[in-house]
Write a protein that holds these residues in place. Structure first.
Motif, mmCIF file in Angstrom:
data_model
loop_
_atom_site.group_PDB
_atom_site.id
_atom_site.type_symbol
_atom_site.label_atom_id
_atom_site.label_comp_id
_atom_site.label_asym_id
_atom_site.label_seq_id
_atom_site.Cartn_x
_atom_site.Cartn_y
_atom_site.Cartn_z
ATOM 1 N N PHE A 103 0.839 -1.191 0.000
ATOM 2 C CA PHE A 103 0.000 0.000 0.000
ATOM 3 C C PHE A 103 0.883 1.253 0.000
ATOM 4 O O PHE A 103 1.876 1.342 0.722
ATOM 5 N N PHE A 104 0.513 2.254 -0.821
ATOM 6 C CA PHE A 104 1.298 3.492 -0.895
ATOM 7 C C PHE A 104 0.405 4.629 -1.338
ATOM 8 O O PHE A 104 -0.331 4.519 -2.315
ATOM 9 N N MET A 105 0.452 5.732 -0.597
ATOM 10 C CA MET A 105 -0.253 6.958 -0.941
ATOM 11 C C MET A 105 0.773 8.071 -0.976
ATOM 12 O O MET A 105 1.519 8.285 -0.008
ATOM 13 N N LYS A 106 0.901 8.782 -2.119
ATOM 14 C CA LYS A 106 1.916 9.816 -2.265
ATOM 15 C C LYS A 106 1.708 10.920 -1.230
ATOM 16 O O LYS A 106 0.591 11.401 -1.038
ATOM 17 N N GLY A 107 2.774 11.344 -0.596
ATOM 18 C CA GLY A 107 2.696 12.316 0.487
ATOM 19 C C GLY A 107 2.981 13.735 0.048
ATOM 20 O O GLY A 107 3.805 14.414 0.653
ATOM 21 N N ASP A 108 2.331 14.192 -1.024
ATOM 22 C CA ASP A 108 2.502 15.588 -1.406
ATOM 23 C C ASP A 108 1.242 16.372 -1.045
ATOM 24 O O ASP A 108 0.459 15.951 -0.195
ATOM 25 N N LEU A 109 1.015 17.487 -1.664
ATOM 26 C CA LEU A 109 -0.062 18.386 -1.262
ATOM 27 C C LEU A 109 -1.338 18.209 -2.074
ATOM 28 O O LEU A 109 -2.263 19.003 -1.956
ATOM 29 N N ARG A 110 -1.405 17.187 -2.897
ATOM 30 C CA ARG A 110 -2.516 17.141 -3.840
ATOM 31 C C ARG A 110 -3.417 15.922 -3.666
ATOM 32 O O ARG A 110 -4.227 15.608 -4.529
ATOM 33 N N GLY A 111 -3.310 15.209 -2.545
ATOM 34 C CA GLY A 111 -4.126 14.030 -2.346
ATOM 35 C C GLY A 111 -4.884 14.056 -1.024
ATOM 36 O O GLY A 111 -4.503 14.745 -0.086
ATOM 37 N N ASN A 112 -5.962 13.294 -0.971
ATOM 38 C CA ASN A 112 -6.765 13.212 0.254
ATOM 39 C C ASN A 112 -7.204 11.764 0.431
ATOM 40 O O ASN A 112 -7.926 11.212 -0.412
ATOM 41 N N PHE A 113 -6.777 11.124 1.501
ATOM 42 C CA PHE A 113 -7.094 9.714 1.734
ATOM 43 C C PHE A 113 -7.622 9.532 3.151
ATOM 44 O O PHE A 113 -7.076 10.079 4.112
ATOM 45 N N LYS A 114 -8.703 8.746 3.282
ATOM 46 C CA LYS A 114 -9.248 8.416 4.597
ATOM 47 C C LYS A 114 -9.559 6.926 4.648
ATOM 48 O O LYS A 114 -10.069 6.363 3.667
ATOM 49 N N ALA A 115 -9.289 6.318 5.792
ATOM 50 C CA ALA A 115 -9.698 4.933 6.052
ATOM 51 C C ALA A 115 -10.357 4.916 7.425
ATOM 52 O O ALA A 115 -9.756 5.366 8.402
ATOM 53 N N TYR A 116 -11.593 4.396 7.517
ATOM 54 C CA TYR A 116 -12.297 4.486 8.787
ATOM 55 C C TYR A 116 -13.342 3.379 8.896
ATOM 56 O O TYR A 116 -13.684 2.713 7.913
ATOM 57 N N ILE A 117 -13.835 3.217 10.111
ATOM 58 C CA ILE A 117 -14.815 2.183 10.415
ATOM 59 C C ILE A 117 -16.206 2.813 10.422
ATOM 60 O O ILE A 117 -16.485 3.743 11.175
ATOM 61 N N SER A 118 -17.083 2.285 9.536
ATOM 62 C CA SER A 118 -18.437 2.810 9.423
ATOM 63 C C SER A 118 -19.283 1.796 8.661
ATOM 64 O O SER A 118 -18.759 1.067 7.820
ATOM 65 N N PRO A 119 -20.601 1.726 8.932
ATOM 66 C CA PRO A 119 -21.447 0.769 8.207
ATOM 67 C C PRO A 119 -21.463 1.039 6.711
ATOM 68 O O PRO A 119 -21.393 2.181 6.267
ATOM 69 N N CYS A 120 -21.559 -0.027 5.942
ATOM 70 C CA CYS A 120 -21.640 0.086 4.495
ATOM 71 C C CYS A 120 -23.004 0.657 4.101
ATOM 72 O O CYS A 120 -24.029 0.266 4.650
ATOM 73 N N THR A 121 -23.002 1.569 3.133
ATOM 74 C CA THR A 121 -24.248 2.212 2.709
ATOM 75 C C THR A 121 -24.547 1.955 1.242
ATOM 76 O O THR A 121 -25.344 2.676 0.632
ATOM 77 N N ILE A 122 -23.949 0.943 0.642
ATOM 78 C CA ILE A 122 -24.199 0.622 -0.757
ATOM 79 C C ILE A 122 -25.635 0.133 -0.914
ATOM 80 O O ILE A 122 -26.112 -0.698 -0.136
ATOM 81 N N THR A 123 -26.329 0.622 -1.916
ATOM 82 C CA THR A 123 -27.720 0.224 -2.135
ATOM 83 C C THR A 123 -27.933 -0.499 -3.449
ATOM 84 O O THR A 123 -29.021 -0.990 -3.716
#
Length: 604
Positions: free
Chosen positions: A489-509
């Motif tokens: 896993f790799f996410m570039k650490g510059d000023l142009r990206g936004n990444f979140k990983a979190y625990i929450s119920p799935c809302t796919i319908t």
């Protein structure tokens, strides 16, 4: 904008089949019989007879969801542990003042006397619901009891299986939800969230739906006006339809497993055309079941559906099987149809139950002149007891392919019980299966190829990610239990990206919103060398599990149960398990090289 990386994650690396193995309905107890569904026996179950105590009336039973081991049962009046002994504090469930010999010996005479449900999120706590409404204890012949009627309404108890060395204890009982019930109907189903249950009953002209979730029971029910409140309630496997009988009619409702409401009644027997051998309530259906796909309704009637009233009065009457196709509104097996499926002479009734193997099983009950007591006929060499040997044998029945609609051929075949079998009145009520939830949200999502567009990835339980996320993207990983960022896993650490990983119920319908098409259904890459070097032994274990960390140093370990609860922690090479309940667990091992290895262990 600065790159944002945040996540809550712990590694549970095991297959979803193991995590969600459902064996809670492996054991059925009825009459003096026990069926164990192991999928290897010729009829789908292994039969044991002379089980004590014998269960004359409807029971409920639950087994361990991972091992299939019998945990406990209830006959609507007493709770019994796995050894057939009344559980600690498990007697007099309606209160000491209401104790009768008949209840203690035969159980609660209600049509659906009890259900057992696990508390969502707990491996040890269970609710037992039990009902008694408007029934005479001596309403069955050869049972001597006092009048007037018994009518205690709906009540519940709570069982803690961590007590008494795993034999359990009733820690609360005789909790009243309502009294003076006009019905004995009681059943349950799963809620749409997949993490709670509905307990459904009826009283005072209404259907009542109580919600049980991880916080316990909501004692304020959802109330739905009822057109006809029958003597039993069945809910379809997909939790969308509710069925009941009233007199000579069979009513089908819509059930909303999100809100618990019951709506849109429809009588599937036109003009109540069900008159038969008995021109009263006994001529109507007495048991019913849905096919696994929830499209076909099967129901049994005593002396009604094969004899045109009044021509059959004084003549031989057969009982039989009827069925109704919901999607096509096709009905067969009642008086106004040309096709009938008979199975027994002179008003024999039957109980029906859908099993985990997808088959519907039937047990046939005794005749009114049964000297062994109504509902308790003994089978000797496939026939009845000698003094009533002129009657047909009391075989078991099975519908092997209940999803198949083929009216030209009877779907019902018989199985001959072994000598000494006593059926009782009906099969036990079972635990609703969460396997029937139609959910477009995947349980587990594996992201192994580069993410090249902004999007949200969702999973009901776990995400395993071992791929790069391209620059200048907004990406979220959202899962109900854990998000795992593995090697690769790799996410570039510059000023142009936004990444979140979190625990929450799935809302796919809908099924087309799971994630990108380049997600491969394979396990995310991990350090296979480190994993192969780490060993645990013995496994299964009963006292202690040893850890061999190979070339690396053990930093710490954490033991989880299968719900994700932290059970034990340590940093030495021994994991004490002697005080844990028998079950499967997950051992997460952290090494000094930064790797985390997860092993499955069995405590026996």
């Amino acid at each position: 904008m600065k790159t944002k990386i945040s996540f809550i994650a712990f590694l549970i690396a095991l297959s979803t089949n193991f995590l969600f193995a459902q064996h809670q309905n492996d054991n059925w107890l009825f009459g003096n019989s026990k069926w164990l569904f192991d999928n290897t026996a010729p009829n789908g179950f292994t039969h044991t007879t002379n089980v004590t105590p014998a269960i004359r009336y409807t029971s409920s039973v639950i087994s361990d969801k991972n091992t299939g081991e019998l945990l406990f049962s209830c006959n609507g009046y007493s709770v019994y542990n796995k050894n057939g002994v009344i559980m600690d504090n498990g007697n007099e469930m309606f209160g000491a003042a209401n104790t009768t010999y008949q209840y203690q010996s035969f159980g609660n005479p209600s049509d659906q006397s009890s259900i057992i449900l696990p508390v969502p999120g707990s491996r040890l706590l269970y609710y037992v619901f039990y009902i008694n409404g408007n029934r005479y204890m001596n309403d069955q012949i050869y049972v001597q009891a006092l009048n007037p009627t018994t009518n205690y309404g709906l009540r519940y108890a709570i069982v803690d299986m961590s007590l008494n060395g795993g034999l359990g204890k009733v820690i609360s009982k005789n909790n009243v939800l309502f009294t003076n019930s006009g019905t004995n109907a009681l059943t349950s189903t799963f809620a749409s969230d997949g993490n709670s249950y509905w307990i459904v009953t009826a009283n005072n002209g209404n259907y009542l739906s109580y919600k049980l979730d991880s916080n316990g029971l909501n004692t304020s029910p959802v109330v739905s006006p009822g057109v006809n409140l029958g003597s039993f309630i069945k809910i379809s496997p997909n939790a969308k339809k509710l069925l009941t009988r009233e007199y000579k009619s069979v009513w089908l409702y819509d059930f909303n497993n999100t809100t618990g409401s019951v709506t849109s009644p429809y009588n599937i027997i036109p003009n109540d055309n069900f008159a038969g051998y008995y021109d009263d309530d006994s001529g109507g259906p007495n048991s019913a079941e849905f096919s696994p796909d929830s499209n076909i309704v099967y129901f049994i009637s005593a002396g009604a559906n094969l004899c045109l009233y009044p021509a059959c009065i004084g003549n031989i009457s057969w009982s039989g099987l009827s069925m109704y196709n919901i999607s096509t509104a096709s009905l067969v097996g009642v008086e106004n149809t040309s096709i009938h499926y008979k199975f027994s002479l002179n008003g024999l009734t039957a109980g029906m139950q859908l099993a985990k193997n997808g088959k519907i099983y039937l047990i046939y009950n005794a005749l009114l002149n049964d000297t062994e007591g109504y509902g308790y006929k003994e089978v000797i060499f496939g026939n009845t007891i000698p003094n009533t040997s002129n009657f047909t044998s009391y075989d078991w029945g099975v519908i092997n392919t209940p999803n198949v609609w083929s009216p030209a051929v009877s779907p019902l075949t018989t199985i001959t019980p072994q000598k000494g079998t006593r059926n009782g009145f009906s099969f036990p009520q079972l635990i609703p299966s969460l396997d029937n939830i139609v959910n477009p949200c995947p349980d587990v999502l594996y992201i192994t190829t580069p993410v090249t567009s902004s999007q949200v990835f969702q999973a009901g339980k776990s995400i395993f990610a071992s791929s790069t996320i391209n620059d200048n993207l907004s990406v979220e990983y959202k899962a109900g239990l854990n998000v795992n960022l593995n090697p690769g896993f790799f996410m570039k650490g510059d000023l142009r990206g936004n990444f979140k990983a979190y625990i929450s119920p799935c809302t796919i319908t809908s099924f087309n919103k799971v994630g990108p098409s380049n997600i491969e259904p394979t396990f995310a890459k991990t350090s296979t060398i480190a994993a192969s070097e780490v060993k645990i032994y013995p496994n299964p274990a009963s006292t202690v599990v040893k850890i061999d960390s190979g070339k690396n140093k053990l930093m710490s370990w954490t033991l989880y149960d299968l719900s994700g609860k932290n059970i034990l922690n340590g940093n030495d090479l021994s994991v004490p398990v002697e005080n844990l309940p028998k079950s499967a667990y997950l051992l997460m091992i952290k090494l000094d090289n930064g790797n985390t290895i997860t092993k499955k262990i069995i405590v026996q």
